[in-house]
Design a protein around this motif. Structure first.
Motif, mmCIF file in Angstrom:
data_model
loop_
_atom_site.group_PDB
_atom_site.id
_atom_site.type_symbol
_atom_site.label_atom_id
_atom_site.label_comp_id
_atom_site.label_asym_id
_atom_site.label_seq_id
_atom_site.Cartn_x
_atom_site.Cartn_y
_atom_site.Cartn_z
ATOM 1 N N SER A 335 6.546 -12.694 -5.010
ATOM 2 C CA SER A 335 5.353 -11.926 -5.388
ATOM 3 C C SER A 335 4.450 -11.680 -4.186
ATOM 4 O O SER A 335 3.836 -10.615 -4.056
ATOM 5 C CB SER A 335 4.582 -12.667 -6.479
ATOM 6 N N LYS A 336 4.369 -12.659 -3.292
ATOM 7 C CA LYS A 336 3.537 -12.516 -2.102
ATOM 8 C C LYS A 336 4.036 -11.383 -1.224
ATOM 9 O O LYS A 336 3.245 -10.594 -0.697
ATOM 10 C CB LYS A 336 3.536 -13.839 -1.327
ATOM 11 N N ALA A 337 5.362 -11.281 -1.075
ATOM 12 C CA ALA A 337 5.928 -10.215 -0.242
ATOM 13 C C ALA A 337 5.715 -8.848 -0.880
ATOM 14 O O ALA A 337 5.379 -7.879 -0.194
ATOM 15 C CB ALA A 337 7.418 -10.466 -0.022
ATOM 16 N N LEU A 338 5.885 -8.746 -2.203
ATOM 17 C CA LEU A 338 5.716 -7.456 -2.874
ATOM 18 C C LEU A 338 4.269 -6.991 -2.822
ATOM 19 O O LEU A 338 3.994 -5.819 -2.567
ATOM 20 C CB LEU A 338 6.189 -7.562 -4.328
ATOM 21 N N ASP A 339 3.330 -7.897 -3.072
ATOM 22 C CA ASP A 339 1.921 -7.496 -3.063
ATOM 23 C C ASP A 339 1.444 -7.126 -1.664
ATOM 24 O O ASP A 339 0.458 -6.406 -1.510
ATOM 25 C CB ASP A 339 1.052 -8.613 -3.647
ATOM 26 N N ALA A 340 2.140 -7.613 -0.634
ATOM 27 C CA ALA A 340 1.777 -7.216 0.728
ATOM 28 C C ALA A 340 2.085 -5.760 0.997
ATOM 29 O O ALA A 340 1.598 -5.192 1.983
ATOM 30 C CB ALA A 340 2.515 -8.100 1.734
ATOM 31 N N LEU A 341 2.885 -5.120 0.129
ATOM 32 C CA LEU A 341 3.210 -3.705 0.304
ATOM 33 C C LEU A 341 2.073 -2.794 -0.137
ATOM 34 O O LEU A 341 2.094 -1.599 0.180
ATOM 35 C CB LEU A 341 4.466 -3.353 -0.496
ATOM 36 N N ARG A 342 1.117 -3.318 -0.867
ATOM 37 C CA ARG A 342 0.095 -2.458 -1.451
ATOM 38 C C ARG A 342 -0.726 -1.722 -0.394
ATOM 39 O O ARG A 342 -1.019 -0.534 -0.524
ATOM 40 C CB ARG A 342 -0.812 -3.290 -2.364
ATOM 41 N N GLN A 343 -1.101 -2.412 0.672
ATOM 42 C CA GLN A 343 -1.915 -1.770 1.712
ATOM 43 C C GLN A 343 -1.157 -0.682 2.466
ATOM 44 O O GLN A 343 -1.656 0.441 2.617
ATOM 45 C CB GLN A 343 -2.463 -2.835 2.672
ATOM 46 N N PRO A 344 0.065 -0.945 2.965
ATOM 47 C CA PRO A 344 0.770 0.152 3.641
ATOM 48 C C PRO A 344 1.122 1.318 2.730
ATOM 49 O O PRO A 344 1.217 2.459 3.196
ATOM 50 C CB PRO A 344 2.035 -0.521 4.195
ATOM 51 N N LEU A 345 1.321 1.076 1.427
ATOM 52 C CA LEU A 345 1.593 2.179 0.509
ATOM 53 C C LEU A 345 0.427 3.162 0.459
ATOM 54 O O LEU A 345 0.621 4.371 0.314
ATOM 55 C CB LEU A 345 1.877 1.637 -0.890
ATOM 56 N N GLU A 346 -0.785 2.658 0.578
ATOM 57 C CA GLU A 346 -1.961 3.514 0.540
ATOM 58 C C GLU A 346 -2.301 4.081 1.918
ATOM 59 O O GLU A 346 -2.615 5.256 2.053
ATOM 60 C CB GLU A 346 -3.172 2.719 0.005
ATOM 61 N N ALA A 347 -2.236 3.229 2.958
ATOM 62 C CA ALA A 347 -2.740 3.624 4.270
ATOM 63 C C ALA A 347 -1.710 4.360 5.118
ATOM 64 O O ALA A 347 -2.074 5.137 6.004
ATOM 65 C CB ALA A 347 -3.238 2.387 5.020
ATOM 66 N N GLY A 348 -0.424 4.092 4.896
ATOM 67 C CA GLY A 348 0.595 4.713 5.726
ATOM 68 C C GLY A 348 0.806 4.012 7.050
ATOM 69 O O GLY A 348 1.503 4.535 7.935
ATOM 70 N N HIS A 349 0.212 2.826 7.216
ATOM 71 C CA HIS A 349 0.430 2.038 8.417
ATOM 72 C C HIS A 349 0.185 0.572 8.088
ATOM 73 O O HIS A 349 -0.367 0.233 7.046
ATOM 74 C CB HIS A 349 -0.479 2.488 9.566
ATOM 75 N N VAL A 350 0.609 -0.312 8.990
ATOM 76 C CA VAL A 350 0.437 -1.748 8.832
ATOM 77 C C VAL A 350 -0.368 -2.268 10.016
ATOM 78 O O VAL A 350 -0.057 -1.943 11.175
ATOM 79 C CB VAL A 350 1.797 -2.476 8.770
ATOM 80 N N VAL A 351 -1.382 -3.058 9.740
ATOM 81 C CA VAL A 351 -2.186 -3.695 10.777
ATOM 82 C C VAL A 351 -1.934 -5.189 10.713
ATOM 83 O O VAL A 351 -2.158 -5.820 9.683
ATOM 84 C CB VAL A 351 -3.686 -3.389 10.607
ATOM 85 N N ILE A 352 -1.440 -5.763 11.809
ATOM 86 C CA ILE A 352 -1.104 -7.182 11.872
ATOM 87 C C ILE A 352 -2.028 -7.846 12.877
ATOM 88 O O ILE A 352 -2.057 -7.459 14.058
ATOM 89 C CB ILE A 352 0.368 -7.401 12.261
#
Length: 540
Positions: A335-352
């Motif tokens: 569940s932790k890995a799936l919910d981490a997808l929510r931000q890139p799905l909206e923003a189109g990028h990943v910030v680490i």
């Protein structure tokens, strides 16, 4: 006393920062000091460079040597500085004219024998050099084709430090053993990880996963085929739910083949990400087809969104940038890995974020989820063979959170294939080529509509812009608005219905979505039958 400087590039995500490499020789006890926030692999370059210079016929200076990497406040990582450090040292010792080195960017790792080895991130490094105004770069010969993708830059590919010294000093260039592209490069061992580990099904070159596969191979599933076509045309995320063996994986694997080829800008973006990850297909410096990434359900959050120990690496969401990310057996992911997808799905990028800094990876992908309806896979409204208790079914389906599913535009129930469909002769569905033509035409209509804006796909347009600038026909959205009042749709959901309706209209050749287009969009969004045919054009 001697001083020389040249330049290299350090990578922060997929963006490069030009670093000035300075070498200073002073009288004193022989020592080699490297300053400027180097990491462990860069610190070890002292021994690699010394051995490479000696084995290339050069003389190592027996003085106090200090090599500085500027700007000193930016962390530097990787072995790609070796070539620049070696030339700066040789320039300080006057083996090479220091004036020749000032305007050259050098990228490459040195072996102890002086051979120049490939490193990750050649393309983004050369792009950074070009943006900084440099016109000459030196790279390993096997990576010269990748570096040459950047316009306005003169690329010199070398096989060894000995060759580079000869070029810079106008001496005869010695012959070296050439790189053989048809044979896997042993020097790239550990940099490429195609089809193994947590990320499988990578494609983007001659070995694409869709090679030899056709949509016509999928038996039945007219609704799911329509959903796949709509998803490809508008860049919409898709959720396929159905029993095992119904064709969910087959549909997802064929989706990259109906996507149009990448344009030049998208190709450079995708190639840069794969270059940083060390996953460029051999002999293919430019990826011009949509990538496909299918991580195993045991993948961690770092494998999906990026990160990891030390230098952050792109994850599956970035490796599928401008392509397809397929999550088979989605409820089995953490569940932790799936919910981490929510931000890139909206923003189109990943910030680490890391203690050493923040990196940003592009992540504008088309996500396809596939799941069984219950642990045994046989639960449906018409099939009574399921033996799972209701509580087990609820727990299984609850593994996909509501906020994640709210970001999925299309939800389709994939039904089991019947005996009649499986044994029917001469009743194959449309081929990949036929569907791909409609998808390309629909995307061209969208590009023409969004001319002068930063968007190219219906899924990229913000809801506010859709509601204010691109309206459906009068009364077409009435049913969707009633769904919002009843709580069936969220505010985000109604925006996504309008986006899907525009895609349906583009596929059908309509100038604006009508009530039928919106009804089909609602049916695809909610999974609730609304009496409209699940077909577009000839897609039956």
């Amino acid at each position: 006393m001697g001083f020389a400087r040249t330049c290299a590039v350090t990578l922060v995500g997929v963006e490069g920062v030009v670093v000035e490499v300075q070498a200073d020789l002073e009288p004193g006890v022989a020592a080699f000091t490297l300053v400027g926030l180097p990491d462990k692999s860069l610190t070890e370059s002292r021994d690699r460079v010394r051995a490479a210079v000696v084995n290339s016929g050069g003389e190592w200076p027996q003085k106090k040597l200090t090599v500085g990497l500027s700007p000193a406040s930016v962390p530097k990582a990787g072995s790609g500085f070796d070539l620049a450090v070696a030339c700066a040292v040789l320039g300080a010792s006057e083996r090479i004219d220091p004036r020749v080195l000032c305007d050259i960017v050098m990228i490459g790792e040195l072996g102890l024998d002086g051979r120049v080895r490939p490193v990750r991130g050649i393309l983004p490094a050369v792009l950074a050099a070009a943006d900084a105004g440099f016109e000459q770069v030196v790279v390993p010969e096997c990576a010269a084709a990748e570096a040459a993708l950047v316009p306005g830059v003169s690329v010199l590919g070398v096989r060894s430090l000995r060759q580079l010294i000869a070029v810079l000093t106008d001496e005869p260039v010695p012959d070296e053993e050439p790189f053989e592209p048809e044979r896997p490069d042993p020097l790239m061992a550990g940099l490429r990880d195609l089809g193994s580990g947590g990320i499988t099904g990578m494609s983007g070159g001659p070995g694409r996963c869709d090679q030899g596969q056709d949509l016509a191979d999928v038996v039945g599933q007219h609704a799911a085929r329509t959903a796949v076509e709509v998803a490809a045309a508008g860049g919409h995320h898709l959720f396929l739910e159905g029993p095992p063996g119904a064709g969910k994986t087959m549909l997802a694997e064929r989706m990259p083949s109906i996507l149009p080829p990448l344009d030049r800008q998208a190709s450079l973006e995708v190639t840069a990400v794969h270059s940083v990850a060390g996953l460029l297909p051999p002999g293919r410096p430019l990826i011009d087809t949509a990538p496909y990434c299918a991580p195993h359900h045991s993948a961690s959050m770092q494998a999906l969104v990026g990160g990891g120990p030390g230098t952050a690496r792109p994850g599956a969401v970035s490796l599928s940038h401008r392509g397809v990310l397929f999550l088979d057996e989605t409820p089995e992911f953490s569940s932790k890995a799936l919910d981490a997808l929510r931000q890139p799905l909206e923003a189109g990028h990943v910030v680490i974020a890391r203690s050493a800094g923040v990196v940003r990876f592009p992540a504008r992908f088309l996500m396809v989820l596939a799941a069984n309806p219950c642990p045994c896979g046989r639960f449906s409204r018409t099939d009574e063979r399921c033996e799972c208790p209701p509580s087990a079914i609820r727990r299984y389906q609850a593994r996909l959170s509501g906020p994640l599913l709210d970001r999925v535009d299309l939800r389709i129930e994939v039904v089991a294939v019947t005996r009649g469909e499986l044994t029917a002769t001469g009743a194959r569905g449309e081929t990949t080529a036929t569907v791909a033509d409609r998808v390309r035409s629909a995307r061209e209509r969208a590009v023409a509509r969004f001319h002068g804006t930063p968007w190219r796909l219906n899924s990229e347009v913000p809801g506010r812009e859709l509601r204010s600038r691109w309206h459906a026909l009068p009364g077409a959205m009435d049913e969707a608005e009633r769904g919002l009042e009843r709580g069936v749709l969220t505010a985000r959901g109604i925006d996504r219905v309008l986006r899907v309706a525009w895609t349906v209209a583009d596929l059908a050749g309509h100038d604006r979505p009508d009530a039928g287009d919106v009804a089909l969009a609602l049916q695809l969004r909610t999974g609730v039958p609304r009496g409209v045919p699940m077909a577009i054009g000839a897609g039956v």
